[in-house]
Design an enzyme around this catalytic site. Sequence first.
Site, PDB file in Angstrom:
ATOM      1  N   ASP A   3      14.854  -9.871   1.269  1.00 42.42           N
ATOM      2  CA  ASP A   3      13.892  -9.858   0.161  1.00 42.42           C
ATOM      3  C   ASP A   3      14.601  -9.658  -1.182  1.00 42.42           C
ATOM      4  O   ASP A   3      14.360  -8.666  -1.883  1.00 42.42           O
ATOM      5  CB  ASP A   3      12.872  -8.741   0.405  1.00 42.42           C
ATOM      6  N   ALA A  58       4.417   2.335  -3.384  1.00 41.35           N
ATOM      7  CA  ALA A  58       4.000   1.184  -2.581  1.00 41.35           C
ATOM      8  C   ALA A  58       3.187   1.698  -1.399  1.00 41.35           C
ATOM      9  O   ALA A  58       2.920   2.897  -1.280  1.00 41.35           O
ATOM     10  CB  ALA A  58       5.210   0.379  -2.121  1.00 41.35           C
ATOM     11  N   SER A  59       2.802   0.796  -0.514  1.00 39.94           N
ATOM     12  CA  SER A  59       1.888   1.165   0.561  1.00 39.94           C
ATOM     13  C   SER A  59       2.545   2.017   1.633  1.00 39.94           C
ATOM     14  O   SER A  59       1.867   2.763   2.335  1.00 39.94           O
ATOM     15  CB  SER A  59       1.303  -0.098   1.190  1.00 39.94           C
TER      16      SER A  59
END
Length: 563
Positions: free
Chosen positions: A296, A142-143
Amino acid sequence: MLTVFRIHRNIRFLKRYRSILTVLIKYGFGHFVDQLNLTGYLELGRKIFSIGSPDKKVIFLTPAERLRLAMEELGTTFIKLGQLLSTRPDLIPQTFADEFRKLQDHVPAVPFDQIRKQLREEIGGEISEAFQEFDEYPIAAASIAQVYRGRLKTGEEVAVKVRRPNIQQTVETDVEILLGIAQLVRHHFPDWEIYDPIGIVKNFRRTIRREMDFTKEAFTIDRFAANFCEDETVYVPKIFWDLTGETVLTMEFIHGVKVSSLPELKARGYDLKVIAQNGANAILKQVLQHGFFHGDPHPGNVFVLEGNTICLLDYGMIGRIDENLKQHLADLLNAVMKRDVERLVAVLRDSGELQDETNLRELHKDLTEFVDDYYGLPLKELNTGKLLYDFAAILNRFRINFPSDLMLLAKALVTVEGIGRQLDPEFNMVEMLSPLITKLIRERMSPASLSKEFANLAQSYGGMIKRLPWDIKELINRLNQDKFRIDLRHQGFEKLIMDLDKASNRISFSLLTAALVIGSSLIMQTNKGPLLFGFPVLGIIGYSFAAFLGLWLAVAILRSGRL
Protein backbone atom coordinates in the site's frame (compact mmCIF):
# COMPACT_ATOMS: atom_id res chain seq x y z
CA MET A 1 -19.23 -20.73 32.68
CA LEU A 2 -18.49 -22.04 29.18
CA THR A 3 -22.23 -22.37 28.46
CA VAL A 4 -22.84 -18.76 29.54
CA PHE A 5 -19.98 -17.64 27.25
CA ARG A 6 -21.46 -19.55 24.32
CA ILE A 7 -24.93 -18.07 24.91
CA HIS A 8 -23.45 -14.56 25.06
CA ARG A 9 -21.43 -15.25 21.90
CA ASN A 10 -24.49 -16.55 20.02
CA ILE A 11 -26.60 -13.56 21.07
CA ARG A 12 -23.83 -11.20 19.88
CA PHE A 13 -23.58 -13.16 16.65
CA LEU A 14 -27.35 -12.96 15.98
CA LYS A 15 -27.48 -9.24 16.77
CA ARG A 16 -24.64 -8.53 14.36
CA TYR A 17 -26.17 -10.83 11.73
CA ARG A 18 -29.43 -8.89 11.95
CA SER A 19 -27.71 -5.51 11.66
CA ILE A 20 -25.85 -6.72 8.54
CA LEU A 21 -29.09 -7.93 6.92
CA THR A 22 -30.83 -4.69 7.85
CA VAL A 23 -28.13 -2.61 6.15
CA LEU A 24 -28.11 -4.84 3.03
CA ILE A 25 -31.88 -4.49 2.68
CA LYS A 26 -31.68 -0.75 3.37
CA TYR A 27 -29.36 -0.33 0.39
CA GLY A 28 -31.48 -2.40 -1.97
CA PHE A 29 -29.90 -5.86 -1.71
CA GLY A 30 -33.00 -7.59 -0.37
CA HIS A 31 -33.09 -9.84 -3.46
CA PHE A 32 -29.62 -11.15 -2.58
CA VAL A 33 -30.71 -11.81 1.02
CA ASP A 34 -33.76 -13.66 -0.31
CA GLN A 35 -31.78 -15.73 -2.84
CA LEU A 36 -29.42 -16.93 -0.14
CA ASN A 37 -32.36 -17.53 2.23
CA LEU A 38 -30.45 -15.55 4.86
CA THR A 39 -33.61 -14.50 6.70
CA GLY A 40 -34.52 -18.17 7.01
CA TYR A 41 -31.73 -18.50 9.58
CA LEU A 42 -33.35 -15.77 11.65
CA GLU A 43 -36.98 -16.80 11.21
CA LEU A 44 -37.85 -16.38 14.87
CA GLY A 45 -36.40 -12.90 14.98
CA ARG A 46 -38.21 -11.93 11.78
CA LYS A 47 -41.54 -12.88 13.37
CA ILE A 48 -40.78 -10.70 16.36
CA PHE A 49 -39.88 -7.58 14.40
CA SER A 50 -39.21 -6.58 10.82
CA ILE A 51 -35.67 -6.12 9.50
CA GLY A 52 -36.68 -3.13 7.42
CA SER A 53 -37.14 -2.19 3.79
CA PRO A 54 -35.06 -0.47 1.09
CA ASP A 55 -34.26 3.21 1.61
CA LYS A 56 -35.93 5.29 -1.12
CA LYS A 57 -32.94 7.67 -1.18
CA VAL A 58 -30.63 5.02 -2.68
CA ILE A 59 -32.79 3.77 -5.55
CA PHE A 60 -31.15 6.21 -7.98
CA LEU A 61 -27.61 5.08 -7.11
CA THR A 62 -25.73 2.38 -9.00
CA PRO A 63 -25.33 -1.06 -7.36
CA ALA A 64 -21.61 -0.36 -6.85
CA GLU A 65 -22.34 2.93 -5.05
CA ARG A 66 -25.02 1.29 -2.89
CA LEU A 67 -22.68 -1.54 -1.89
CA ARG A 68 -19.89 0.91 -1.01
CA LEU A 69 -22.27 2.90 1.22
CA ALA A 70 -23.44 -0.33 2.86
CA MET A 71 -19.84 -1.34 3.58
CA GLU A 72 -19.06 2.06 5.07
CA GLU A 73 -22.08 1.79 7.36
CA LEU A 74 -21.17 -1.76 8.43
CA GLY A 75 -17.78 -0.62 9.65
CA THR A 76 -14.18 -1.79 9.90
CA THR A 77 -14.40 -5.37 8.65
CA PHE A 78 -16.47 -4.58 5.59
CA ILE A 79 -14.44 -1.47 4.74
CA LYS A 80 -11.25 -3.56 4.85
CA LEU A 81 -12.92 -6.28 2.74
CA GLY A 82 -13.96 -3.68 0.17
CA GLN A 83 -10.45 -2.25 0.05
CA LEU A 84 -9.07 -5.76 -0.51
CA LEU A 85 -11.60 -6.46 -3.28
CA SER A 86 -10.71 -3.14 -4.93
CA THR A 87 -7.38 -4.76 -5.83
CA ARG A 88 -9.12 -7.75 -7.44
CA PRO A 89 -10.79 -6.67 -10.72
CA ASP A 90 -10.24 -10.29 -11.76
CA LEU A 91 -12.92 -11.25 -9.22
CA ILE A 92 -15.37 -8.35 -9.34
CA PRO A 93 -16.55 -6.01 -12.13
CA GLN A 94 -14.31 -3.00 -12.75
CA THR A 95 -17.10 -0.58 -11.75
CA PHE A 96 -17.24 -2.15 -8.28
CA ALA A 97 -13.42 -2.19 -7.97
CA ASP A 98 -13.29 1.53 -8.86
CA GLU A 99 -16.04 2.35 -6.36
CA PHE A 100 -14.43 0.32 -3.54
CA ARG A 101 -11.22 2.35 -3.93
CA LYS A 102 -13.19 5.28 -2.48
CA LEU A 103 -13.69 3.45 0.81
CA GLN A 104 -12.12 5.31 3.72
CA ASP A 105 -11.63 4.01 7.24
CA HIS A 106 -11.10 7.36 8.97
CA VAL A 107 -13.31 7.35 12.08
CA PRO A 108 -13.67 9.46 15.25
CA ALA A 109 -10.92 8.82 17.78
CA VAL A 110 -11.53 6.60 20.80
CA PRO A 111 -11.28 8.54 24.12
CA PHE A 112 -7.77 8.36 25.58
CA ASP A 113 -9.04 6.77 28.83
CA GLN A 114 -9.75 3.57 26.88
CA ILE A 115 -6.43 3.79 25.04
CA ARG A 116 -4.55 4.37 28.30
CA LYS A 117 -5.86 1.10 29.74
CA GLN A 118 -4.80 -0.87 26.67
CA LEU A 119 -1.39 0.82 26.59
CA ARG A 120 -0.76 0.02 30.26
CA GLU A 121 -1.62 -3.66 29.76
CA GLU A 122 0.74 -4.00 26.78
CA ILE A 123 3.79 -2.18 28.18
CA GLY A 124 3.27 -3.60 31.67
CA GLY A 125 3.24 -0.34 33.60
CA GLU A 126 2.31 3.31 33.68
CA ILE A 127 2.83 5.47 30.58
CA SER A 128 4.95 7.92 32.57
CA GLU A 129 7.36 5.09 33.48
CA ALA A 130 8.14 4.33 29.81
CA PHE A 131 7.78 7.76 28.19
CA GLN A 132 9.26 11.12 29.02
CA GLU A 133 6.46 12.78 27.03
CA PHE A 134 3.24 11.39 25.57
CA ASP A 135 0.68 13.46 23.64
CA GLU A 136 -2.82 12.25 24.47
CA TYR A 137 -4.24 13.62 21.21
CA PRO A 138 -3.81 11.19 18.29
CA ILE A 139 -2.04 12.37 15.16
CA ALA A 140 -4.03 9.79 13.16
CA ALA A 141 -7.15 7.69 13.83
CA ALA A 142 -8.28 4.80 11.65
CA SER A 143 -10.71 1.94 12.14
CA ILE A 144 -8.15 -0.49 13.60
CA ALA A 145 -5.66 1.75 15.41
CA GLN A 146 -4.75 5.25 16.55
CA VAL A 147 -1.28 6.79 16.38
CA TYR A 148 0.23 8.99 19.11
CA ARG A 149 3.41 10.99 19.39
CA GLY A 150 5.77 10.51 22.31
CA ARG A 151 9.33 10.73 23.57
CA LEU A 152 11.21 7.97 25.36
CA LYS A 153 13.24 8.40 28.54
CA THR A 154 16.33 8.16 26.30
CA GLY A 155 15.16 11.23 24.38
CA GLU A 156 14.18 9.47 21.13
CA GLU A 157 11.00 10.71 19.50
CA VAL A 158 8.56 7.88 18.66
CA ALA A 159 5.23 7.16 17.00
CA VAL A 160 3.04 4.84 19.09
CA LYS A 161 0.36 2.86 17.27
CA VAL A 162 -2.35 1.49 19.60
CA ARG A 163 -5.06 -0.92 18.55
CA ARG A 164 -8.63 0.15 19.27
CA PRO A 165 -10.14 -1.66 22.27
CA ASN A 166 -12.54 -4.56 21.43
CA ILE A 167 -11.95 -4.20 17.67
CA GLN A 168 -10.66 -7.78 17.44
CA GLN A 169 -13.91 -9.20 18.85
CA THR A 170 -15.98 -7.22 16.34
CA VAL A 171 -13.81 -8.28 13.40
CA GLU A 172 -13.83 -11.97 14.38
CA THR A 173 -17.64 -11.96 14.63
CA ASP A 174 -17.95 -10.28 11.23
CA VAL A 175 -15.51 -12.70 9.59
CA GLU A 176 -17.40 -15.68 11.01
CA ILE A 177 -20.60 -14.29 9.51
CA LEU A 178 -18.86 -13.65 6.18
CA LEU A 179 -17.65 -17.26 6.11
CA GLY A 180 -21.24 -18.43 6.61
CA ILE A 181 -22.46 -16.18 3.80
CA ALA A 182 -19.61 -17.43 1.55
CA GLN A 183 -20.71 -21.03 2.17
CA LEU A 184 -24.28 -20.11 1.22
CA VAL A 185 -23.01 -18.40 -1.94
CA ARG A 186 -21.14 -21.57 -2.89
CA HIS A 187 -24.29 -23.68 -2.37
CA HIS A 188 -26.79 -21.36 -4.04
CA PHE A 189 -24.55 -20.06 -6.83
CA PRO A 190 -22.44 -23.04 -7.98
CA ASP A 191 -21.25 -21.03 -11.01
CA TRP A 192 -19.38 -18.75 -8.60
CA GLU A 193 -17.31 -21.60 -7.18
CA ILE A 194 -14.47 -20.80 -9.60
CA TYR A 195 -14.00 -17.51 -7.70
CA ASP A 196 -13.68 -19.50 -4.44
CA PRO A 197 -15.78 -17.24 -2.15
CA ILE A 198 -14.76 -19.23 0.93
CA GLY A 199 -11.09 -18.94 -0.05
CA ILE A 200 -11.49 -15.17 -0.51
CA VAL A 201 -12.92 -14.78 3.01
CA LYS A 202 -10.23 -17.02 4.51
CA ASN A 203 -7.55 -15.00 2.75
CA PHE A 204 -9.18 -11.81 4.03
CA ARG A 205 -9.29 -13.28 7.56
CA ARG A 206 -5.58 -14.03 7.37
CA THR A 207 -4.85 -10.50 6.08
CA ILE A 208 -6.90 -8.62 8.67
CA ARG A 209 -5.65 -10.77 11.55
CA ARG A 210 -2.13 -9.95 10.46
CA GLU A 211 -3.01 -6.25 10.29
CA MET A 212 -4.39 -6.35 13.85
CA ASP A 213 -1.30 -8.10 15.26
CA PHE A 214 1.33 -5.39 15.56
CA THR A 215 4.12 -7.84 16.39
CA LYS A 216 3.79 -9.18 12.84
CA GLU A 217 4.00 -5.66 11.42
CA ALA A 218 7.09 -5.02 13.56
CA PHE A 219 8.76 -8.18 12.24
CA THR A 220 7.89 -7.07 8.70
CA ILE A 221 9.53 -3.67 9.30
CA ASP A 222 12.67 -5.36 10.62
CA ARG A 223 12.74 -7.62 7.56
CA PHE A 224 12.51 -4.59 5.25
CA ALA A 225 15.31 -2.95 7.25
CA ALA A 226 17.50 -6.02 6.71
CA ASN A 227 16.68 -6.12 2.98
CA PHE A 228 17.65 -2.46 2.50
CA CYS A 229 20.46 -2.23 5.05
CA GLU A 230 23.03 -1.54 2.29
CA ASP A 231 20.80 0.74 0.20
CA GLU A 232 21.26 4.43 1.07
CA THR A 233 18.27 5.48 -1.06
CA VAL A 234 15.76 3.73 1.25
CA TYR A 235 15.30 4.28 5.00
CA VAL A 236 13.26 1.98 7.26
CA PRO A 237 12.15 3.20 10.73
CA LYS A 238 13.58 1.59 13.86
CA ILE A 239 11.34 -0.59 16.07
CA PHE A 240 11.50 -0.33 19.87
CA TRP A 241 10.75 -3.92 20.83
CA ASP A 242 10.55 -3.38 24.59
CA LEU A 243 7.47 -1.18 23.97
CA THR A 244 5.93 -3.26 21.17
CA GLY A 245 3.42 -6.09 21.39
CA GLU A 246 0.25 -7.44 19.81
CA THR A 247 -1.77 -4.26 20.48
CA VAL A 248 0.98 -1.59 20.58
CA LEU A 249 3.69 -0.74 18.04
CA THR A 250 6.39 1.76 19.01
CA MET A 251 8.66 2.95 16.23
CA GLU A 252 10.93 5.84 15.35
CA PHE A 253 9.07 9.05 14.51
CA ILE A 254 9.86 10.09 10.95
CA HIS A 255 10.45 13.78 10.17
CA GLY A 256 10.10 14.03 6.43
CA VAL A 257 8.05 15.46 3.61
CA LYS A 258 5.14 13.59 2.05
CA VAL A 259 5.99 12.62 -1.50
CA SER A 260 2.79 14.33 -2.68
CA SER A 261 3.87 17.72 -1.25
CA LEU A 262 5.63 18.90 -4.41
CA PRO A 263 5.95 22.62 -3.45
CA GLU A 264 7.65 21.73 -0.15
CA LEU A 265 9.97 19.22 -1.86
CA LYS A 266 11.02 21.89 -4.36
CA ALA A 267 11.43 24.50 -1.61
CA ARG A 268 13.84 22.19 0.24
CA GLY A 269 15.87 21.65 -2.91
CA TYR A 270 15.08 17.97 -3.43
CA ASP A 271 15.53 16.44 -6.89
CA LEU A 272 12.09 15.23 -7.96
CA LYS A 273 13.48 13.09 -10.80
CA VAL A 274 15.84 11.27 -8.42
CA ILE A 275 13.02 10.78 -5.90
CA ALA A 276 10.88 9.13 -8.62
CA GLN A 277 13.75 6.82 -9.60
CA ASN A 278 14.56 5.92 -5.99
CA GLY A 279 10.90 5.12 -5.26
CA ALA A 280 10.56 2.94 -8.35
CA ASN A 281 13.83 1.16 -7.63
CA ALA A 282 12.69 0.46 -4.07
CA ILE A 283 9.46 -1.21 -5.28
CA LEU A 284 11.17 -3.16 -8.09
CA LYS A 285 13.84 -4.45 -5.69
CA GLN A 286 11.15 -5.56 -3.26
CA VAL A 287 9.31 -7.46 -6.00
CA LEU A 288 12.05 -8.93 -8.18
CA GLN A 289 14.87 -9.38 -5.66
CA HIS A 290 13.35 -9.77 -2.22
CA GLY A 291 10.01 -11.30 -3.27
CA PHE A 292 8.43 -9.33 -0.42
CA PHE A 293 6.83 -5.95 -1.13
CA HIS A 294 4.88 -3.10 0.47
CA GLY A 295 1.27 -3.53 -0.65
CA ASP A 296 0.00 0.00 0.00
CA PRO A 297 2.56 2.64 -1.11
CA HIS A 298 0.03 5.46 -1.45
CA PRO A 299 1.31 9.06 -1.09
CA GLY A 300 0.38 9.23 2.61
CA ASN A 301 2.69 6.28 3.33
CA VAL A 302 5.71 7.58 1.39
CA PHE A 303 8.00 10.23 2.93
CA VAL A 304 11.14 11.86 1.53
CA LEU A 305 14.14 12.43 3.79
CA GLU A 306 17.43 14.28 3.31
CA GLY A 307 19.40 13.11 0.29
CA ASN A 308 16.24 12.24 -1.69
CA THR A 309 15.89 9.12 0.48
CA ILE A 310 12.61 7.21 0.41
CA CYS A 311 10.92 6.15 3.67
CA LEU A 312 7.84 3.91 3.62
CA LEU A 313 5.36 3.77 6.53
CA ASP A 314 2.45 1.46 7.48
CA TYR A 315 3.59 -2.09 6.76
CA GLY A 316 0.25 -3.73 7.62
CA MET A 317 -0.41 -4.82 4.03
CA ILE A 318 2.37 -6.74 2.31
CA GLY A 319 2.58 -9.07 -0.69
CA ARG A 320 4.81 -12.00 -1.55
CA ILE A 321 6.14 -13.00 -4.94
CA ASP A 322 7.74 -16.45 -5.07
CA GLU A 323 10.02 -17.66 -7.87
CA ASN A 324 7.13 -19.09 -9.91
CA LEU A 325 5.19 -15.82 -9.74
CA LYS A 326 8.31 -13.86 -10.66
CA GLN A 327 8.71 -16.01 -13.76
CA HIS A 328 5.03 -15.66 -14.70
CA LEU A 329 5.28 -11.88 -14.32
CA ALA A 330 8.47 -11.78 -16.41
CA ASP A 331 6.90 -13.98 -19.11
CA LEU A 332 3.75 -11.85 -19.19
CA LEU A 333 5.58 -8.54 -19.64
CA ASN A 334 8.07 -10.05 -22.07
CA ALA A 335 5.27 -11.54 -24.20
CA VAL A 336 3.47 -8.18 -24.38
CA MET A 337 6.66 -6.37 -25.41
CA LYS A 338 7.34 -9.01 -28.09
CA ARG A 339 3.68 -9.27 -29.18
CA ASP A 340 3.72 -13.02 -28.49
CA VAL A 341 0.12 -14.11 -27.83
CA GLU A 342 1.01 -17.81 -27.94
CA ARG A 343 3.41 -17.25 -25.08
CA LEU A 344 0.66 -15.55 -23.05
CA VAL A 345 -1.64 -18.57 -23.51
CA ALA A 346 1.27 -20.87 -22.63
CA VAL A 347 1.85 -18.91 -19.40
CA LEU A 348 -1.78 -19.46 -18.41
CA ARG A 349 -1.62 -23.13 -19.33
CA ASP A 350 1.61 -23.67 -17.38
CA SER A 351 0.14 -21.96 -14.33
CA GLY A 352 -2.67 -24.52 -14.28
CA GLU A 353 -5.37 -21.82 -14.22
CA LEU A 354 -7.04 -22.68 -17.56
CA GLN A 355 -10.34 -24.53 -17.12
CA ASP A 356 -11.47 -27.38 -19.33
CA GLU A 357 -14.39 -25.30 -20.60
CA THR A 358 -12.28 -22.25 -21.46
CA ASN A 359 -12.88 -21.13 -25.03
CA LEU A 360 -9.28 -20.94 -26.24
CA ARG A 361 -10.23 -19.37 -29.58
CA GLU A 362 -12.05 -16.46 -27.91
CA LEU A 363 -9.29 -16.15 -25.30
CA HIS A 364 -6.67 -15.99 -28.06
CA LYS A 365 -8.70 -13.29 -29.83
CA ASP A 366 -9.03 -11.13 -26.70
CA LEU A 367 -5.36 -11.53 -25.83
CA THR A 368 -4.40 -10.51 -29.38
CA GLU A 369 -6.42 -7.30 -29.01
CA PHE A 370 -4.86 -6.75 -25.59
CA VAL A 371 -1.33 -7.09 -26.99
CA ASP A 372 -2.14 -4.87 -29.97
CA ASP A 373 -3.40 -2.13 -27.63
CA TYR A 374 -0.04 -2.00 -25.85
CA TYR A 375 2.37 -3.00 -28.59
CA GLY A 376 2.38 0.32 -30.42
CA LEU A 377 2.73 2.50 -27.33
CA PRO A 378 6.04 4.26 -26.59
CA LEU A 379 7.66 2.76 -23.49
CA LYS A 380 7.22 5.94 -21.47
CA GLU A 381 3.43 5.77 -22.04
CA LEU A 382 3.17 2.12 -21.00
CA ASN A 383 1.65 1.78 -17.52
CA THR A 384 2.72 -1.55 -16.03
CA GLY A 385 0.07 -1.58 -13.30
CA LYS A 386 -2.74 -0.78 -15.72
CA LEU A 387 -1.40 -3.47 -18.05
CA LEU A 388 -1.79 -6.06 -15.26
CA TYR A 389 -5.29 -4.77 -14.45
CA ASP A 390 -6.36 -5.03 -18.10
CA PHE A 391 -4.90 -8.53 -18.32
CA ALA A 392 -6.81 -9.52 -15.16
CA ALA A 393 -10.04 -8.13 -16.68
CA ILE A 394 -9.64 -10.52 -19.63
CA LEU A 395 -9.07 -13.42 -17.25
CA ASN A 396 -12.19 -12.38 -15.34
CA ARG A 397 -14.30 -12.63 -18.50
CA PHE A 398 -13.05 -16.18 -19.04
CA ARG A 399 -13.34 -17.03 -15.33
CA ILE A 400 -9.62 -17.68 -14.96
CA ASN A 401 -8.10 -17.09 -11.51
CA PHE A 402 -5.31 -14.56 -11.17
CA PRO A 403 -2.91 -14.76 -8.17
CA SER A 404 -4.01 -12.32 -5.46
CA ASP A 405 -0.43 -11.16 -4.82
CA LEU A 406 -0.06 -10.17 -8.47
CA MET A 407 -3.22 -8.09 -8.19
CA LEU A 408 -1.83 -6.43 -5.05
CA LEU A 409 1.35 -5.79 -7.02
CA ALA A 410 -0.68 -4.26 -9.86
CA LYS A 411 -2.27 -1.87 -7.37
CA ALA A 412 1.14 -0.96 -5.93
CA LEU A 413 2.62 -0.39 -9.41
CA VAL A 414 -0.32 1.79 -10.48
CA THR A 415 0.19 3.91 -7.34
CA VAL A 416 3.97 4.16 -7.73
CA GLU A 417 3.75 5.01 -11.44
CA GLY A 418 1.19 7.71 -10.66
CA ILE A 419 3.47 9.22 -8.01
CA GLY A 420 6.49 8.92 -10.34
CA ARG A 421 4.78 10.81 -13.15
CA GLN A 422 3.65 13.55 -10.77
CA LEU A 423 7.26 13.99 -9.71
CA ASP A 424 8.72 13.60 -13.21
CA PRO A 425 6.52 13.80 -16.34
CA GLU A 426 9.21 11.82 -18.22
CA PHE A 427 9.18 9.01 -15.65
CA ASN A 428 9.30 5.60 -17.36
CA MET A 429 8.72 2.52 -15.19
CA VAL A 430 9.03 0.09 -18.11
CA GLU A 431 12.49 1.44 -18.97
CA MET A 432 13.60 0.64 -15.41
CA LEU A 433 11.79 -2.70 -15.41
CA SER A 434 13.03 -4.06 -18.77
CA PRO A 435 16.63 -4.88 -17.74
CA LEU A 436 15.39 -6.60 -14.57
CA ILE A 437 12.95 -8.73 -16.60
CA THR A 438 15.70 -9.64 -19.07
CA LYS A 439 17.97 -10.57 -16.17
CA LEU A 440 15.27 -12.81 -14.66
CA ILE A 441 14.74 -14.65 -17.97
CA ARG A 442 18.50 -15.12 -18.45
CA GLU A 443 18.87 -16.46 -14.93
CA ARG A 444 16.09 -18.98 -15.56
CA MET A 445 17.84 -20.23 -18.71
CA SER A 446 21.27 -20.43 -17.06
CA PRO A 447 22.86 -23.91 -16.65
CA ALA A 448 22.68 -23.65 -12.86
CA SER A 449 18.95 -22.82 -12.89
CA LEU A 450 18.14 -25.54 -15.45
CA SER A 451 20.08 -28.17 -13.54
CA LYS A 452 18.30 -27.19 -10.31
CA GLU A 453 14.90 -27.41 -12.02
CA PHE A 454 15.82 -30.81 -13.51
CA ALA A 455 16.91 -32.07 -10.07
CA ASN A 456 13.61 -30.94 -8.52
CA LEU A 457 11.62 -32.68 -11.27
CA ALA A 458 13.67 -35.85 -10.89
CA GLN A 459 13.08 -35.81 -7.15
CA SER A 460 9.32 -35.30 -7.58
CA TYR A 461 8.92 -38.08 -10.16
CA GLY A 462 11.22 -40.34 -8.14
CA GLY A 463 9.00 -39.92 -5.11
CA MET A 464 5.89 -40.61 -7.18
CA ILE A 465 7.40 -43.81 -8.64
CA LYS A 466 8.51 -44.88 -5.16
CA ARG A 467 4.96 -44.50 -3.80
CA LEU A 468 3.24 -46.10 -6.80
CA PRO A 469 3.42 -49.77 -5.60
CA TRP A 470 1.98 -48.81 -2.21
CA ASP A 471 -0.83 -46.80 -3.82
CA ILE A 472 -1.75 -49.72 -6.10
CA LYS A 473 -1.68 -52.12 -3.14
CA GLU A 474 -3.95 -49.77 -1.13
CA LEU A 475 -6.42 -49.54 -4.03
CA ILE A 476 -6.56 -53.35 -4.41
CA ASN A 477 -7.04 -53.81 -0.64
CA ARG A 478 -9.96 -51.38 -0.63
CA LEU A 479 -11.55 -53.15 -3.57
CA ASN A 480 -11.17 -56.53 -1.85
CA GLN A 481 -12.64 -55.22 1.40
CA ASP A 482 -15.52 -53.41 -0.34
CA LYS A 483 -14.23 -50.11 1.05
CA PHE A 484 -13.81 -48.46 -2.34
CA ARG A 485 -16.49 -45.91 -2.96
CA ILE A 486 -17.22 -42.96 -5.20
CA ASP A 487 -18.89 -39.91 -3.69
CA LEU A 488 -21.33 -38.05 -5.93
CA ARG A 489 -22.95 -34.79 -5.00
CA HIS A 490 -25.40 -32.53 -6.74
CA GLN A 491 -24.97 -28.79 -6.91
CA GLY A 492 -27.40 -26.02 -7.59
CA PHE A 493 -30.57 -27.89 -6.55
CA GLU A 494 -30.91 -26.32 -3.09
CA LYS A 495 -32.65 -23.21 -4.40
CA LEU A 496 -34.95 -25.30 -6.62
CA ILE A 497 -35.88 -27.53 -3.67
CA MET A 498 -36.50 -24.48 -1.47
CA ASP A 499 -38.68 -22.85 -4.16
CA LEU A 500 -40.63 -26.09 -4.64
CA ASP A 501 -41.21 -26.28 -0.86
CA LYS A 502 -42.49 -22.71 -0.85
CA ALA A 503 -44.74 -23.38 -3.84
CA SER A 504 -46.18 -26.59 -2.33
CA ASN A 505 -46.84 -24.81 0.98
CA ARG A 506 -48.64 -21.99 -0.81
CA ILE A 507 -50.70 -24.46 -2.84
CA SER A 508 -51.64 -26.27 0.39
CA PHE A 509 -52.69 -22.98 1.99
CA SER A 510 -54.69 -22.07 -1.12
CA LEU A 511 -56.50 -25.43 -1.16
CA LEU A 512 -57.23 -25.17 2.56
CA THR A 513 -58.57 -21.64 2.11
CA ALA A 514 -60.72 -22.74 -0.84
CA ALA A 515 -62.06 -25.70 1.15
CA LEU A 516 -62.98 -23.42 4.06
CA VAL A 517 -64.79 -21.02 1.71
CA ILE A 518 -66.75 -23.85 0.05
CA GLY A 519 -67.55 -25.56 3.37
CA SER A 520 -68.63 -22.29 4.98
CA SER A 521 -70.85 -21.50 1.96
CA LEU A 522 -72.59 -24.87 2.31
CA ILE A 523 -73.13 -24.27 6.03
CA MET A 524 -74.62 -20.84 5.25
CA GLN A 525 -77.21 -22.55 3.05
CA THR A 526 -78.43 -24.84 5.86
CA ASN A 527 -79.41 -22.10 8.34
CA LYS A 528 -78.88 -24.63 11.15
CA GLY A 529 -77.08 -24.34 14.47
CA PRO A 530 -76.46 -21.13 16.47
CA LEU A 531 -77.18 -17.99 14.49
CA LEU A 532 -75.52 -14.58 14.56
CA PHE A 533 -77.25 -11.75 12.70
CA GLY A 534 -79.31 -14.44 11.04
CA PHE A 535 -76.29 -16.45 9.77
CA PRO A 536 -74.87 -19.72 11.13
CA VAL A 537 -71.98 -19.02 13.53
CA LEU A 538 -69.99 -21.97 12.13
CA GLY A 539 -70.14 -20.46 8.63
CA ILE A 540 -69.01 -17.05 9.88
CA ILE A 541 -66.04 -18.65 11.70
CA GLY A 542 -65.13 -20.58 8.56
CA TYR A 543 -65.24 -17.44 6.41
CA SER A 544 -63.14 -15.51 8.99
CA PHE A 545 -60.52 -18.25 9.15
CA ALA A 546 -60.41 -18.45 5.35
CA ALA A 547 -60.01 -14.65 5.12
CA PHE A 548 -57.18 -14.78 7.66
CA LEU A 549 -55.35 -17.55 5.76
CA GLY A 550 -55.86 -15.79 2.44
CA LEU A 551 -54.55 -12.49 3.81
CA TRP A 552 -51.53 -14.25 5.35
CA LEU A 553 -50.77 -15.94 2.02
CA ALA A 554 -51.09 -12.65 0.10
CA VAL A 555 -48.77 -10.84 2.54
CA ALA A 556 -46.18 -13.64 2.28
CA ILE A 557 -46.24 -13.46 -1.52
CA LEU A 558 -45.95 -9.65 -1.51
CA ARG A 559 -43.06 -9.72 0.97
CA SER A 560 -41.17 -12.18 -1.20
CA GLY A 561 -41.42 -9.77 -4.12
CA ARG A 562 -42.68 -12.51 -6.45
CA LEU A 563 -46.27 -12.18 -7.59
